[in-house]
Design a protein around this motif. Structure first.
Motif, PDB file in Angstrom:
ATOM      1  N   TRP A  33       0.811  -1.214   0.000  1.00  0.00           N
ATOM      2  CA  TRP A  33       0.000   0.000   0.000  1.00  0.00           C
ATOM      3  C   TRP A  33       0.846   1.267   0.000  1.00  0.00           C
ATOM      4  CZ3 TRP A  33       1.505   2.658   4.189  1.00  0.00           C
ATOM      5  CH2 TRP A  33       1.937   1.953   5.321  1.00  0.00           C
ATOM      6  N   PHE A  34       2.165   1.131   0.224  1.00  0.00           N
ATOM      7  CA  PHE A  34       3.011   2.324   0.288  1.00  0.00           C
ATOM      8  C   PHE A  34       3.099   2.939  -1.106  1.00  0.00           C
ATOM      9  CE2 PHE A  34       6.864   4.812   1.153  1.00  0.00           C
ATOM     10  CZ  PHE A  34       6.487   5.375   2.355  1.00  0.00           C
ATOM     11  N   PRO A  35       2.872   4.256  -1.225  1.00  0.00           N
ATOM     12  CA  PRO A  35       2.683   4.869  -2.542  1.00  0.00           C
ATOM     13  C   PRO A  35       3.946   5.113  -3.375  1.00  0.00           C
ATOM     14  CG  PRO A  35       2.522   6.539  -0.839  1.00  0.00           C
ATOM     15  CD  PRO A  35       2.649   5.210  -0.131  1.00  0.00           C
ATOM     16  N   PHE A  78       8.294   0.433  11.309  1.00  0.00           N
ATOM     17  CA  PHE A  78       7.543  -0.672  11.903  1.00  0.00           C
ATOM     18  C   PHE A  78       6.370  -1.150  11.039  1.00  0.00           C
ATOM     19  CE2 PHE A  78       4.798  -2.466  15.396  1.00  0.00           C
ATOM     20  CZ  PHE A  78       5.584  -3.585  15.614  1.00  0.00           C
ATOM     21  N   PRO A  79       5.640  -0.269  10.355  1.00  0.00           N
ATOM     22  CA  PRO A  79       4.564  -0.765   9.480  1.00  0.00           C
ATOM     23  C   PRO A  79       5.045  -1.762   8.425  1.00  0.00           C
ATOM     24  CG  PRO A  79       4.276   1.566   9.854  1.00  0.00           C
ATOM     25  CD  PRO A  79       5.618   1.198  10.440  1.00  0.00           C
ATOM     26  N   GLY A  80       6.285  -1.622   7.964  1.00  0.00           N
ATOM     27  CA  GLY A  80       6.836  -2.594   7.030  1.00  0.00           C
ATOM     28  C   GLY A  80       6.974  -3.967   7.650  1.00  0.00           C
ATOM     29  N   ASN A  81       7.379  -3.998   8.907  1.00  0.00           N
ATOM     30  CA  ASN A  81       7.489  -5.276   9.621  1.00  0.00           C
ATOM     31  C   ASN A  81       6.110  -5.894   9.845  1.00  0.00           C
ATOM     32  OD1 ASN A  81      10.203  -4.668   9.737  1.00  0.00           O
ATOM     33  ND2 ASN A  81      10.168  -4.052  11.867  1.00  0.00           N
ATOM     34  N   VAL A  86       1.627  -9.686   8.315  1.00  0.00           N
ATOM     35  CA  VAL A  86       0.227  -9.806   7.887  1.00  0.00           C
ATOM     36  C   VAL A  86       0.126 -10.429   6.495  1.00  0.00           C
ATOM     37  CG1 VAL A  86      -1.824  -8.466   7.243  1.00  0.00           C
ATOM     38  CG2 VAL A  86      -0.595  -7.930   9.358  1.00  0.00           C
ATOM     39  N   ASP A  87       1.009  -9.998   5.598  1.00  0.00           N
ATOM     40  CA  ASP A  87       0.967 -10.477   4.215  1.00  0.00           C
ATOM     41  C   ASP A  87       1.688 -11.810   4.021  1.00  0.00           C
ATOM     42  OD1 ASP A  87      -0.429  -8.169   3.657  1.00  0.00           O
ATOM     43  OD2 ASP A  87       1.328  -7.087   2.898  1.00  0.00           O
ATOM     44  N   GLY A  88       2.399 -12.274   5.046  1.00  0.00           N
ATOM     45  CA  GLY A  88       3.104 -13.548   4.948  1.00  0.00           C
ATOM     46  C   GLY A  88       4.267 -13.528   3.973  1.00  0.00           C
ATOM     47  N   VAL A  89       4.982 -12.417   3.922  1.00  0.00           N
ATOM     48  CA  VAL A  89       6.099 -12.265   2.981  1.00  0.00           C
ATOM     49  C   VAL A  89       7.366 -12.884   3.574  1.00  0.00           C
ATOM     50  CG1 VAL A  89       7.547 -10.600   1.764  1.00  0.00           C
ATOM     51  CG2 VAL A  89       5.096 -10.173   2.021  1.00  0.00           C
ATOM     52  N   ASP A  90       7.993 -13.774   2.814  1.00  0.00           N
ATOM     53  CA  ASP A  90       9.246 -14.382   3.241  1.00  0.00           C
ATOM     54  C   ASP A  90      10.405 -13.458   2.880  1.00  0.00           C
ATOM     55  OD1 ASP A  90       7.720 -16.537   3.937  1.00  0.00           O
ATOM     56  OD2 ASP A  90       8.389 -17.827   2.301  1.00  0.00           O
ATOM     57  N   ALA A  91      11.221 -13.137   3.858  1.00  0.00           N
ATOM     58  CA  ALA A  91      12.446 -12.361   3.642  1.00  0.00           C
ATOM     59  C   ALA A  91      13.315 -12.521   4.871  1.00  0.00           C
ATOM     60  CB  ALA A  91      12.126 -10.886   3.397  1.00  0.00           C
TER      61      ALA A  91
END
Length: 128
Positions: A33-35, A78-81, A86-91
């Motif tokens: 969602w980050f623009p 922190f919103p990125g974390n 929430v999105d289940g992104v592997d990194a």
């Protein structure tokens, strides 16, 4: 002083990683969602981390201000974390929901470390 320098070194290392070897990993953490373009976000945040790391190490005279800025930076990212969890992104080897959630618990530790290592937490107590 050692805690401040260690945090500065960690930030500088992370900044270099943003710009080089782990660029794609960091892009995976930018919320959808980050623009802004994810690569731009990673590059800018890498430069900011390099600057903050250098400031923690070199600017002893202004360490309280730098500590507050570093703490605010940790809150800002922190919103990125949260999005990664929430999105289940592997990194970065965070390949399960429990690992991603556990990582969330370390962000307040980083904020506290920045404030404690620079004396900013003591300043707030003295002002009360």
């Amino acid at each position: 002083m050692i805690a401040r320098w260690l945090l500065g070194g960690i930030l500088a290392f992370a900044g270099v990683a943003h710009l080089t070897s782990q660029r794609l990993e960091f892009q995976a953490q930018v919320p959808g969602w980050f623009p802004l373009d994810t690569d731009v976000v990673v590059l800018v945040s890498g430069v900011v981390e390099l600057a903050l790391g250098a400031a923690l190490i070199a600017l002893g005279r202004h360490r309280v201000l730098v500590g507050v800025i570093v703490a605010v930076f940790f809150v800002a990212i922190f919103p990125g974390n949260i999005a990664q969890w929430v999105d289940g992104v592997d990194a970065f080897g965070l390949d399960t929901d429990s690992k991603r959630f556990t990582r969330l618990l370390f962000q307040p530790v980083l904020v506290a470390w920045a404030l404690w290592a620079t004396g900013a937490s003591g300043l707030a107590r003295r002002r009360r």
